[in-house]
Write an enzyme that holds these catalytic residues in place. Structure first.
Site, PDB file in Angstrom:
ATOM      1  N   HIS A 226       0.796  -1.227   0.000  1.00 46.94           N
ATOM      2  CA  HIS A 226       0.000   0.000   0.000  1.00 46.94           C
ATOM      3  C   HIS A 226       0.822   1.268   0.000  1.00 46.94           C
ATOM      4  CE1 HIS A 226      -4.187  -1.258   0.574  1.00 46.94           C
ATOM      5  NE2 HIS A 226      -3.671  -2.319   1.164  1.00 46.94           N
TER       6      HIS A 226
ATOM      7  N   LYS B  31      -9.049  13.916   3.971  1.00 46.17           N
ATOM      8  CA  LYS B  31      -8.253  12.689   4.033  1.00 46.17           C
ATOM      9  C   LYS B  31      -7.323  12.828   5.228  1.00 46.17           C
ATOM     10  CE  LYS B  31      -6.981  13.672  -0.200  1.00 46.17           C
ATOM     11  NZ  LYS B  31      -6.937  12.537  -1.124  1.00 46.17           N
ATOM     12  N   ARG B  32      -6.637  11.744   5.589  1.00 47.78           N
ATOM     13  CA  ARG B  32      -5.666  11.832   6.683  1.00 47.78           C
ATOM     14  C   ARG B  32      -4.691  12.986   6.415  1.00 47.78           C
ATOM     15  NH1 ARG B  32      -1.940   8.129   6.679  1.00 47.78           N
ATOM     16  NH2 ARG B  32      -2.535   7.410   4.614  1.00 47.78           N
TER      17      ARG B  32
ATOM     18  N   LYS C  43       0.335  14.498   1.207  1.00 48.07           N
ATOM     19  CA  LYS C  43      -0.998  14.807   0.683  1.00 48.07           C
ATOM     20  C   LYS C  43      -1.205  16.318   0.497  1.00 48.07           C
ATOM     21  CE  LYS C  43      -3.242  10.638   2.657  1.00 48.07           C
ATOM     22  NZ  LYS C  43      -4.085  10.042   1.602  1.00 48.07           N
TER      23      LYS C  43
ATOM     24  N   THR D  63      -8.659   6.479  -2.592  1.00 43.36           N
ATOM     25  CA  THR D  63     -10.026   6.061  -2.911  1.00 43.36           C
ATOM     26  C   THR D  63     -10.976   7.242  -2.710  1.00 43.36           C
ATOM     27  OG1 THR D  63     -10.205   5.191  -0.673  1.00 43.36           O
ATOM     28  CG2 THR D  63      -9.796   3.594  -2.445  1.00 43.36           C
TER      29      THR D  63
ATOM     30  N   LYS E 179     -14.570   8.232  -4.712  1.00 45.66           N
ATOM     31  CA  LYS E 179     -15.852   8.556  -4.070  1.00 45.66           C
ATOM     32  C   LYS E 179     -16.361   9.898  -4.532  1.00 45.66           C
ATOM     33  CE  LYS E 179     -14.050   6.671   0.110  1.00 45.66           C
ATOM     34  NZ  LYS E 179     -13.383   7.006   1.367  1.00 45.66           N
TER      35      LYS E 179
HETATM   36  C1  LIG Z   1     -12.147   7.013   1.601  1.00 44.97           C
HETATM   37  C2  LIG Z   1     -11.665   7.362   2.928  1.00 44.97           C
HETATM   38  C3  LIG Z   1     -10.318   7.610   3.142  1.00 44.97           C
HETATM   39  C4  LIG Z   1      -9.289   7.565   2.031  1.00 44.97           C
HETATM   40  O1  LIG Z   1      -9.165   8.833   1.483  1.00 44.97           O
HETATM   41  P1  LIG Z   1      -7.964   9.209   0.489  1.00 44.97           P
HETATM   42  O2  LIG Z   1      -8.410  10.506  -0.073  1.00 44.97           O
HETATM   43  O3  LIG Z   1      -7.937   8.142  -0.549  1.00 44.97           O
HETATM   44  O4  LIG Z   1      -6.751   9.296   1.276  1.00 44.97           O
HETATM   45  C5  LIG Z   1      -9.895   7.943   4.403  1.00 44.97           C
HETATM   46  N1  LIG Z   1     -10.762   8.035   5.417  1.00 44.97           N
HETATM   47  C6  LIG Z   1     -12.083   7.824   5.245  1.00 44.97           C
HETATM   48  C7  LIG Z   1     -12.995   7.961   6.398  1.00 44.97           C
HETATM   49  C8  LIG Z   1     -12.580   7.466   4.003  1.00 44.97           C
HETATM   50  O5  LIG Z   1     -13.893   7.245   3.847  1.00 44.97           O
END
Ligand SMILES: *Cc1c(COP(=O)(O)O)cnc(C)c1O
Length: 816
Positions: free
Chosen positions: A362, A554-555, A560, A661, A665
């Site tokens: 990952h 995101k985190r 990022k 991901t 979304k």
């Molecule tokens: C989808 C999701 C992530 C992943 O987000 P990235 O933008 O791909 O880093 C992290 N946390 C939550 C709660 C998510 O639903």
């Protein structure tokens, strides 16, 4: 199909009368109350049990069907699961949503108000955990027999609160009020050993652990959508033996000593990712990892023996997928069981082990590749270290026979790092112990085989493959965005697209249809009103539903590049102060947690909140720019933010994000992406088309090149007047004194090339503003984004895993 002893099945009807009867009955028998005196919490718990019972019935039939078919099973091992809230999902998957709504209404309650009591299990951290949940959802939907193994953390990661602009972590006691979805299995407890020594008994090595804790399983049900299959996720909690409590200490008033052993044992499943800044924390993490794999491997072997007697069938009947390296100890653990406990010879055991495991990598960040000091490993798991050494010897011998005399190669590929300290390389252990290794997006897999794991790819080219991540359309459209789901279903004449996401392509011809555009925009606006209501209550900030909602969620991690986004905000602030009509009305939403020990990004969170406070109060920008930080990003928060987003920020430095991901979304919900050529952004852009994606920045090769060259961020920054002004504003205290340190990273090494990409990013944002100013054009882009996302369904991801790695066939569970 008949079950041997049909229970008095009250719990399978789906009419309103069935449902109401069961709800009232559960209130009475499970909660000891009646409709007249029940609290909303009582009603929630009883409703949950009512829905759950319908899944239990499917689960029983699933288990019977699997028992009869003796199929190949997929076992998913993951340190994290971000399952999201269960009630709405389980209502949907059992087809009882409308019935429940009606029944509650008759009782004077709304489904929304009851569903508010549902708490998201705190078992994950970010994308890796959410991927695990999406894959389990898609596995069940595809009728593939699967079990997810994980740890049942008492407190999860943490609940993020913001105090004076800073992140403060609080325990996430997610099961505090009782979790109706969980089935504890106290009678299946399994001892797990630690420490101790290895002895020789009748010519065989045997581990005599010094400490034992009990792994106590509980499971959560994982239903498929549109099918009868219900798989499970089996979560393990650490328990001390009931003898561990020291009655004598307690009697003598030494209450802390009395519970010492209990606490030590139960610490193992206390929190996700204990801080690894101390020796105690590091040891606890390794203990957790072994705890999980010991319980899981034992359980997998036990399940195999329920249906099979011959070890030769093991690798045919089981595939164990390692979600990152956290469960890589499963490799030596299975070897130990096969050799020490079942007395197989080494070669047989090794061929079974390698035939069973597959590994998903990952990351590309070298610092994220896990290693453990040999000394700690040896103390905690002495027999496993012997086995790792033996695996390594055979591995190094193979390299020597194929590349004679290449000492350097052997050093690079060894399972043991020698310098500066001897450490076990978990990624190497996972690669060597697996028959398949996959990256999670096209670019990621290519970079893995060219850089991080290049030597392995040269050694075993056939072992590597790509499986691009995906997301569940049930979770991220149907549940998160019911308005959009209804519009799509109406347009496509049914909800078949929820399990065949490619059908969204049929929306593309409507991208310019004025009436469809109007309805599309209305959905987005309503979703923004929902988000605005939440943001107002949570933070006091008002969100204008007609402004561009621009989200970076995101985190928090430097790669990022939340800071790049923030520099854009500061530049917009500067421009608006000079000319209040610049840009378009915009609301910038940030959300995400920072690892508790990651000081640099915690400072970025503080700066974001400081900028938000000043910008939101500045009359010069009133109505044009708002900034809001929504605390405690998790699946529930994502379900609220994603449907309301117009612009999706996917701005990681190219070559750093494995897949992402969040990008999928957001696009699926009609947000347009501004992003770099990183991770799955590349595949997203290919599908939605270059015209419907705002591209900027260096690509991975250019970024690597720049890092190697003579890069001078300080000089570059001063050469760009807007960037220089933004940096000066921050350093000069416009947003509060003392934020200079936040800029040290970019003005020093600028590891993530924020300065290098700034101008290109701002230009792309200007193009965003121009596109937004033409609502028909923007809506067209938005529709085309959603219409092009079929590939990113987790159903496609699972089909890829099935074809390329798992070779697992579906088992249909007949309806009752
Ligand atoms: C989808 C999701 C992530 C992943 O987000 P990235 O933008 O791909 O880093 C992290 N946390 C939550 C709660 C998510 O639903």
């Amino acid at each position: 199909m008949d079950l041997p002893h049909e229970p008095a099945l009250r719990a399978i009807g789906t009419t309103a009368a069935d449902f109401e009867r069961d709800l009232v009955s559960n209130l009475y028998f499970e909660r000891g109350t009646t409709m007249e005196s029940a609290s909303t919490q009582d009603v929630y718990q009883s409703l949950a049990v009512t829905v759950r019972d319908r899944l239990v019935d499917r689960r029983a039939r699933t288990a019977t069907a699997h028992q009869a078919a003796n199929p190949r099973c997929v076992y998913y091992l993951s340190a994290e699961y971000m399952l999201g809230r269960q009630l709405r999902q389980n209502l949907l998957y059992t087809g009882t949503e409308d019935v429940a709504r009606d029944v509650l209404k008759g009782l004077g309650l709304s489904l929304e108000e009851v569903a508010d009591y549902d708490v998201e299990p705190g078992l994950g951290n970010g994308g890796l955990g959410r991927l695990a949940a999406c894959l389990l959802d898609a596995l069940a939907t595809a009728d593939i027999p699967a079990v997810g193994y994980g740890i049942r953390y008492d407190l999860g990661l943490f609940r993020q609160t913001i105090v004076d602009g800073a992140q403060v972590e609080r325990p996430d006691d997610w099961a505090f009020d009782g979790s109706p979805w969980e089935f504890p299995q106290q009678d299946d407890r399994q001892p797990v050993g630690f420490y101790g020594r290895v002895v020789e008994v009748a010519g065989r090595r045997r581990w005599i652990p010094e400490e034992t804790v009990l792994g106590e399983p509980s499971h959560l049900l994982v239903p498929g959508y549109g099918t009868q299959t219900v798989n499970i996720v089996r979560l393990w909690r650490a328990r001390a033996d009931s003898d561990a409590f020291d009655l004598a200490d307690f009697a003598a008033g030494r209450s802390a000593e009395a519970v010492q052993e209990v606490v030590r044992s139960e610490n193992i499943s206390k929190v996700l990712y204990p801080a690894d800044s101390t020796e105690f924390g590091r040891e606890l993490r390794l203990k957790q990892q072994y705890f999980l794999v010991s319980c899981a491997v034992w359980d997998i072997v036990r399940r195999f023996h329920l249906r099979n007697s011959d070890w030769a069938a093991f690798a045919d009947k089981n595939v164990i997928q390692l979600n990152d390296t956290h469960p890589a100890l499963a490799v030596p653990e299975l070897m130990r069981l096969l050799i020490d406990e079942y007395e197989l010879d080494w070669d047989t055991a090794w061929s079974i082990t390698r035939g069973t495991f597959a590994y998903t990598c990952h990351t590309l960040l070298p610092e994220a590749l896990e290693t453990w000091p040999v000394a700690l490993f040896e103390r905690l798991l002495p027999r496993h270290l012997e086995i790792v050494y033996a695996i390594n010897q055979a591995h190094l011998d193979e390299i020597e026979s194929r590349f004679p005399g290449d000492v350097e190669l052997r050093r690079r590929l060894s399972l043991i790092q020698e310098e500066p300290e001897r450490r076990v390389r978990m990624a190497h252990l996972a690669v060597v112990g697996s028959h398949a290794v996959n990256g999670v997006a096209g670019l990621h897999t290519r970079l893995l085989t060219e850089t991080t794991l290049a030597d392995f790819a040269r050694l075993w080219p056939d072992r590597f493959r790509n499986v691009t991540n995906g997301i569940s359309p049930r979770r991220f459209v149907r549940l998160a965005n019911p308005r959009l789901a209804a519009l799509i279903s109406e347009q496509l004449g049914g909800d078949g697209w929820l399990t065949d996401l490619g059908r969204l392509a049929a929306l593309a011809p409507l991208a310019d249809d004025a009436d469809f555009q109007r309805r599309w925009r209305a959905v987005k606006r309503d979703n923004k009103l929902d988000l605005a209501g939440y943001a107002r209550a949570a933070t006091g900030v008002r969100i204008d539903p007609d402004a561009l909602v621009d989200v970076h969620v995101k985190r928090f991690h430097e790669y990022k590049r939340q800071l790049l986004k923030l520099l854009h905000v500061v530049t917009l602030h500067d421009r608006l102060r000079a000319d209040p009509r610049t840009d378009v009305p915009r609301t910038v939403v940030f959300a995400g947690k920072a690892a508790p020990g990651y000081h640099a990004v915690k400072r970025i969170i503080q700066l974001i909140n400081a900028v938000a406070a000043v910008v939101n109060a500045d009359p010069a920008v009133a109505g044009r720019l708002r900034v809001v930080f929504l605390p405690d990003y998790n699946v529930s928060r994502a379900e609220l933010i994603v449907p309301a987003a117009d612009l999706s920020e996917q701005i990681s430095l190219a070559g750093k994000e494995a897949s992402g991901t969040g990008n999928m979304k957001l696009a699926l919900n009609g947000a347009v992406t501004i992003g770099t050529l990183d991770g799955a952004n590349i595949e997203l852009r290919e599908r939605v088309g270059a015209d419907n994606f705002f591209l900027f920045g260096l690509d991975a090769a250019q970024a690597a090149e720049m890092r190697r060259g003579d890069y001078r961020p300080g000089e570059l920054a001063r050469a760009d007047p807007e960037l220089a002004a933004a940096l000066d504003a921050i350093a000069g205290g416009r947003y509060g004194a003392g934020f200079g340190d936040v800029l040290d990273s970019v003005l020093g090494r600028d590891e993530y090339l924020t300065v290098a990409d700034y101008r290109s990013y701002l230009d792309a944002q200007d193009a965003v503003a121009a596109a937004w100013s033409d609502p028909d054009r923007w809506t067209r882009m938005s529709i085309l984004n959603a219409a092009s996302c079929g590939f990113f369904s987790a159903d496609r991801t699972v089909a890829d895993y099935r074809d390329r790695i798992w070779r697992a066939d579906p088992v249909r569970v007949p309806p009752r």
